[in-house]
Write a protein that holds these residues in place. Structure first.
Motif, PDB file in Angstrom:
ATOM      1  N   SER A  15       0.862  -1.187   0.000  1.00 26.34           N
ATOM      2  CA  SER A  15       0.000   0.000   0.000  1.00 26.34           C
ATOM      3  C   SER A  15       0.895   1.233   0.000  1.00 26.34           C
ATOM      4  O   SER A  15       1.587   1.507   0.986  1.00 26.34           O
ATOM      5  CB  SER A  15      -0.911   0.001   1.225  1.00 26.34           C
ATOM      6  OG  SER A  15      -1.822   1.060   1.157  1.00 26.34           O
ATOM      7  N   CYS A  52      -3.476   4.269   1.521  1.00 23.53           N
ATOM      8  CA  CYS A  52      -3.334   3.695   2.865  1.00 23.53           C
ATOM      9  C   CYS A  52      -4.546   4.029   3.735  1.00 23.53           C
ATOM     10  O   CYS A  52      -5.057   3.159   4.443  1.00 23.53           O
ATOM     11  CB  CYS A  52      -2.053   4.195   3.522  1.00 23.53           C
ATOM     12  SG  CYS A  52      -0.551   3.603   2.711  1.00 23.53           S
ATOM     13  N   SER A  61      -6.525   0.568   4.739  1.00 18.39           N
ATOM     14  CA  SER A  61      -5.962  -0.013   5.959  1.00 18.39           C
ATOM     15  C   SER A  61      -7.031  -0.645   6.853  1.00 18.39           C
ATOM     16  O   SER A  61      -6.838  -1.740   7.385  1.00 18.39           O
ATOM     17  CB  SER A  61      -5.161   1.024   6.744  1.00 18.39           C
ATOM     18  OG  SER A  61      -5.984   2.110   7.140  1.00 18.39           O
ATOM     19  N   THR A  86       4.851  -0.505   2.737  1.00 15.62           N
ATOM     20  CA  THR A  86       4.142   0.771   2.667  1.00 15.62           C
ATOM     21  C   THR A  86       5.065   1.949   2.942  1.00 15.62           C
ATOM     22  O   THR A  86       6.088   1.803   3.621  1.00 15.62           O
ATOM     23  CB  THR A  86       2.961   0.794   3.664  1.00 15.62           C
ATOM     24  OG1 THR A  86       2.248   2.029   3.530  1.00 15.62           O
ATOM     25  CG2 THR A  86       3.427   0.627   5.093  1.00 15.62           C
ATOM     26  N   TYR A 113      -0.552   3.719   9.329  1.00 20.84           N
ATOM     27  CA  TYR A 113      -1.909   3.228   9.059  1.00 20.84           C
ATOM     28  C   TYR A 113      -2.051   1.731   9.293  1.00 20.84           C
ATOM     29  O   TYR A 113      -3.160   1.206   9.295  1.00 20.84           O
ATOM     30  CB  TYR A 113      -2.323   3.562   7.620  1.00 20.84           C
ATOM     31  CG  TYR A 113      -2.551   5.028   7.401  1.00 20.84           C
ATOM     32  CD1 TYR A 113      -3.724   5.632   7.839  1.00 20.84           C
ATOM     33  CD2 TYR A 113      -1.591   5.820   6.781  1.00 20.84           C
ATOM     34  CE1 TYR A 113      -3.927   6.990   7.659  1.00 20.84           C
ATOM     35  CE2 TYR A 113      -1.796   7.173   6.596  1.00 20.84           C
ATOM     36  CZ  TYR A 113      -2.966   7.753   7.034  1.00 20.84           C
ATOM     37  OH  TYR A 113      -3.179   9.092   6.859  1.00 20.84           O
ATOM     38  N   THR A 127       5.114  -4.166   9.224  1.00 25.04           N
ATOM     39  CA  THR A 127       5.284  -3.363   8.012  1.00 25.04           C
ATOM     40  C   THR A 127       6.758  -3.320   7.621  1.00 25.04           C
ATOM     41  O   THR A 127       7.636  -3.484   8.465  1.00 25.04           O
ATOM     42  CB  THR A 127       4.789  -1.915   8.180  1.00 25.04           C
ATOM     43  OG1 THR A 127       5.510  -1.293   9.240  1.00 25.04           O
ATOM     44  CG2 THR A 127       3.298  -1.867   8.458  1.00 25.04           C
TER      45      THR A 127
END
Length: 105
Positions: free
Chosen positions: A7, A13, A17, A34, A39, A45
């Motif tokens: 994303s 996002c 999300s 991302t 988010y 992440t």
């Protein structure tokens, strides 16, 4: 198995999300690539740092995760979690994707 998605962009996002949080399975590790990790505080992440978004990142990200974790990795488009048949998350594969990618079959 790991589940992954990408994303990139603040509006993307913001938009997806919460849908991911709602529809992604909670019993499988989810990793999102991302540029706005704030988010996605509900999963792991990795920071997207390229200046220009490339759709090839979908492939390279999944392959890198296979190499890193040496396990199956399923890529799902960030805007498609709500349409994925959840039975796929329960599949056990004969040959791990990581084995195929790494050539250790």
């Amino acid at each position: 198995m790991k589940l992954c998605s990408i994303s990139v962009g603040k509006s993307f996002c913001e938009k997806y999300s919460q849908k991911v949080k709602q529809y992604a399975p909670t019993d499988i590790d989810l990793i999102i690539l991302t540029d706005h990790p704030e988010y996605f505080d509900f999963c792991e992440t990795e920071l997207y740092t390229d200046d220009i978004f490339s759709y090839f990142s979908k492939n390279t990200f999944a392959v890198e995760l296979c190499k890193k974790y040496k396990t199956d990795v399923l890529y799902v488009d960030i805007d498609s979690f709500h349409i994925v048949d959840t039975s796929i998350y329960k599949n056990k594969f004969q040959k791990s994707t990581a084995q195929v990618v790494l050539g250790s079959a």
